[in-house]
Every structure is written in structure tokens, then in C-alpha cells.
Write a protein that holds these residues in place. Sequence first.
Motif, PDB file in Angstrom:
ATOM      1  N   GLY A  51      -6.125  57.285  30.039  1.00 53.87           N
ATOM      2  CA  GLY A  51      -6.888  58.421  29.151  1.00 53.87           C
ATOM      3  C   GLY A  51      -8.239  57.826  28.883  1.00 53.87           C
ATOM      4  N   ALA A  52      -8.733  56.719  28.904  1.00 53.57           N
ATOM      5  CA  ALA A  52     -10.008  56.039  28.520  1.00 53.57           C
ATOM      6  C   ALA A  52     -11.101  56.344  29.329  1.00 53.57           C
ATOM      7  CB  ALA A  52      -9.982  54.628  28.140  1.00 53.57           C
ATOM      8  N   ASP A  53     -10.725  56.335  30.719  1.00 49.98           N
ATOM      9  CA  ASP A  53     -11.878  56.871  31.631  1.00 49.98           C
ATOM     10  C   ASP A  53     -11.423  57.903  32.507  1.00 49.98           C
ATOM     11  OD1 ASP A  53     -13.755  56.625  34.103  1.00 49.98           O
ATOM     12  OD2 ASP A  53     -13.072  54.410  34.299  1.00 49.98           O
ATOM     13  N   PRO A  54     -12.625  59.094  32.388  1.00 48.62           N
ATOM     14  CA  PRO A  54     -12.405  60.398  32.970  1.00 48.62           C
ATOM     15  C   PRO A  54     -12.209  59.941  34.692  1.00 48.62           C
ATOM     16  CG  PRO A  54     -14.732  59.919  32.337  1.00 48.62           C
ATOM     17  CD  PRO A  54     -13.632  58.899  31.592  1.00 48.62           C
ATOM     18  N   LEU A  55     -13.021  58.906  35.083  1.00 48.53           N
ATOM     19  CA  LEU A  55     -12.707  58.720  36.873  1.00 48.53           C
ATOM     20  C   LEU A  55     -11.523  58.376  36.980  1.00 48.53           C
ATOM     21  CD1 LEU A  55     -14.930  58.268  39.296  1.00 48.53           C
ATOM     22  CD2 LEU A  55     -14.485  55.956  38.894  1.00 48.53           C
ATOM     23  N   MET A  56     -10.652  57.402  36.438  1.00 47.62           N
ATOM     24  CA  MET A  56      -9.391  57.050  36.580  1.00 47.62           C
ATOM     25  C   MET A  56      -8.435  58.132  36.215  1.00 47.62           C
ATOM     26  SD  MET A  56     -10.210  54.295  38.038  1.00 47.62           S
ATOM     27  CE  MET A  56      -8.650  53.496  38.523  1.00 47.62           C
ATOM     28  N   GLU A  57      -8.791  58.818  35.166  1.00 45.48           N
ATOM     29  CA  GLU A  57      -7.875  60.183  34.865  1.00 45.48           C
ATOM     30  C   GLU A  57      -7.844  61.164  36.063  1.00 45.48           C
ATOM     31  OE1 GLU A  57      -6.967  63.393  31.578  1.00 45.48           O
ATOM     32  OE2 GLU A  57      -8.424  61.609  31.022  1.00 45.48           O
ATOM     33  N   ALA A  58      -9.124  61.454  36.573  1.00 47.71           N
ATOM     34  CA  ALA A  58      -8.933  62.392  37.552  1.00 47.71           C
ATOM     35  C   ALA A  58      -8.491  61.862  39.125  1.00 47.71           C
ATOM     36  CB  ALA A  58     -10.541  62.824  37.766  1.00 47.71           C
ATOM     37  N   ALA A  59      -8.802  60.348  39.238  1.00 48.75           N
ATOM     38  CA  ALA A  59      -8.141  59.924  40.352  1.00 48.75           C
ATOM     39  C   ALA A  59      -6.499  59.801  40.665  1.00 48.75           C
ATOM     40  CB  ALA A  59      -8.773  58.428  40.629  1.00 48.75           C
ATOM     41  N   ALA A  60      -5.980  59.726  39.402  1.00 47.98           N
ATOM     42  CA  ALA A  60      -4.587  59.879  39.106  1.00 47.98           C
ATOM     43  C   ALA A  60      -3.598  58.830  40.260  1.00 47.98           C
ATOM     44  CB  ALA A  60      -4.104  61.278  39.463  1.00 47.98           C
ATOM     45  N   GLY A  61      -4.029  57.760  40.333  1.00 43.87           N
ATOM     46  CA  GLY A  61      -3.667  56.797  41.127  1.00 43.87           C
ATOM     47  C   GLY A  61      -3.693  56.808  42.412  1.00 43.87           C
ATOM     48  N   GLN A  62      -4.730  57.622  43.057  1.00 49.03           N
ATOM     49  CA  GLN A  62      -4.819  58.025  44.421  1.00 49.03           C
ATOM     50  C   GLN A  62      -5.904  57.046  45.167  1.00 49.03           C
ATOM     51  OE1 GLN A  62      -4.653  62.462  45.412  1.00 49.03           O
ATOM     52  NE2 GLN A  62      -5.076  62.319  43.100  1.00 49.03           N
ATOM     53  N   LEU A  63      -6.568  56.089  44.276  1.00 52.13           N
ATOM     54  CA  LEU A  63      -7.649  55.483  45.162  1.00 52.13           C
ATOM     55  C   LEU A  63      -7.120  54.378  45.966  1.00 52.13           C
ATOM     56  CD1 LEU A  63     -10.487  55.218  42.204  1.00 52.13           C
ATOM     57  CD2 LEU A  63     -10.618  56.303  44.502  1.00 52.13           C
TER      58      LEU A  63
END
Length: 282
Positions: free
Chosen positions: A68-80
Motif C-alpha cells: 500500500g505504500a507505492d501506487p505503482l506496485m499496488e496497481a501492478a498487483a504482482g503482475q510485473l
Amino acid sequence: MGDVLAGFHAAWEFDSDSVVIRYERGIRTPKLFQALGERRIPLEAIAGVTLTPGRRGSVVLRVEPRPGADPLMEAAAGQLKESCDPYRLVLPAERETLAEYYADELLARLTESGPAERHLVPAPETPLRFKAYDGRAAFDGTTVSFHWFWTGASSAKWKAGDQRFPVGELSGVEWRSPEVFEGHLRLLRRDEPASPPQADQDPAAVVFGLGYGPVHESLPFAAAVLAAVRTSEPVPAVVAAAVRRDPADIADRIRHLGELHQAGLVTDEEFSSKKAELLAEL
């Protein structure tokens, strides 16, 4: 600390209260890194640090962001993919001792753990836009807009018309990577139905395709929208003000609507109603 540790595709600068990551520009640098350019990661946004062996004589230094600290990683939801993880720094194996020193220094400075109550890492700057398969998406910081392409949009989206969504009407964003089947970006509305339609039929979603909605364009877009939603206040539903549109665009829409009507995809009543709406926008 104030020191800089340079690796492949990025360099990390260790400040007293943050880690500044500067990504290289070049043919071999992942496009997502180039799009991000530079990111400042506050220490309070970091949950941990790891140093592990990499491939082909390398080591990998990684900081673990708090959920929840980084909107980029939250949006990515483990898909990168691992190679596109913006929190990894790949270094030659001979720099392992130096990397271990910085890992220990960082760990000693960390004081927070667990989910963050708010975004701590800045979101990508707006305005942002990208081309999806069925339309063009744009975000100016307060409103998301979708402009449909007659060559890709479904009849359901054409009948609904171009869409505008103030962030105050949204509850979140759903991003499905364009690198998997049925990739899309869907805006989650506060009045979202229990079972939303498929993305290609949902006027609140754009679908990806080969060359459309690439990760380096659609993911920062999703992150920026998500960050704006998290800090916005809900707004009451209002009747949208009439917008004057390009007559040529209206003519193209009426022509396409007529094609859908002739093909039996639009009823007589729907055709007449939608045509009247389009003419009213002139």
C-alpha cells in the motif's frame, strides 16, 4: 549516507531519509524504467532489504516496499516480470561486498513494517495518456476520459459514447497486464455492479492488444489514477454538461452507428435515440 551505487539500468543514491532511484535511458533498459525516470522512495515506505545471487555472475539488491505504500506496485498487483521490477538493482558479482554494506546500512535505518495507511511513494506525474485497442485513454489529474476508436470499440461502447470519470466517482482501478490474455484497464466505480460486464463491453474499461496499452504506458497511468482516487473525496452524481464536439467526429460516429444498425446490432429505437444524442452535441 549520500552515496551512490550504480548497477545495470539504474543507480541508487542513499539519502538520510530515502533512496533515490535514477533509471538509465538506453535500448537495453526496460521501457518501464525509462518512463519512470527517477523515483524517491522514503525509508518509511520500505519494509525490508534483500541481497541474493543473480544470473550470469551478478547479485541483486532489492528493497521490499510496504504493502500500500507505492501506487505503482499496488496497481501492478504482482503482475510485473522480474526484469521490470523497479525495486531491483542488479550488480556485477564483484560488487557483492559493497552491496552487502548498503543493505546492512538500510536495514539499520528501517523503523516501519506492515501495510501503509496511505501512499508514501509519489505517483507518476500527470497528464498521462495511452492508446488501447478500442480507444484512447487520458488522465489530467482529476478526470479520466475514454475516446472510442470506431475500428476497435464494441457496439456497446459506441452506444454508450465517449466517457468521462471524475476521480471522486471512482473507488479504484483494475489493471490486467497487456502481456497476458484479456489485458485491460478498468475503472472501478463507487456504484460498481456486483458482476461488471466483460472489459470489451464495459464503457468504464479499455482493452489492450498487441502494441496497445503497453506496460510502460498503461501501468503508470493506472498508478496515477489510483493515487488520485485514494486522496479524493466522493462527489455526488451530477448531470454532465453538454460538450461541443468536432462535427467530423460526430459524422463518423453517426456513420458507424448506421453500419451497426444495418448489421442488426442496434435496434431502430436505439439508432434513433443515439443519433439524436450525437446531433445534440453539435
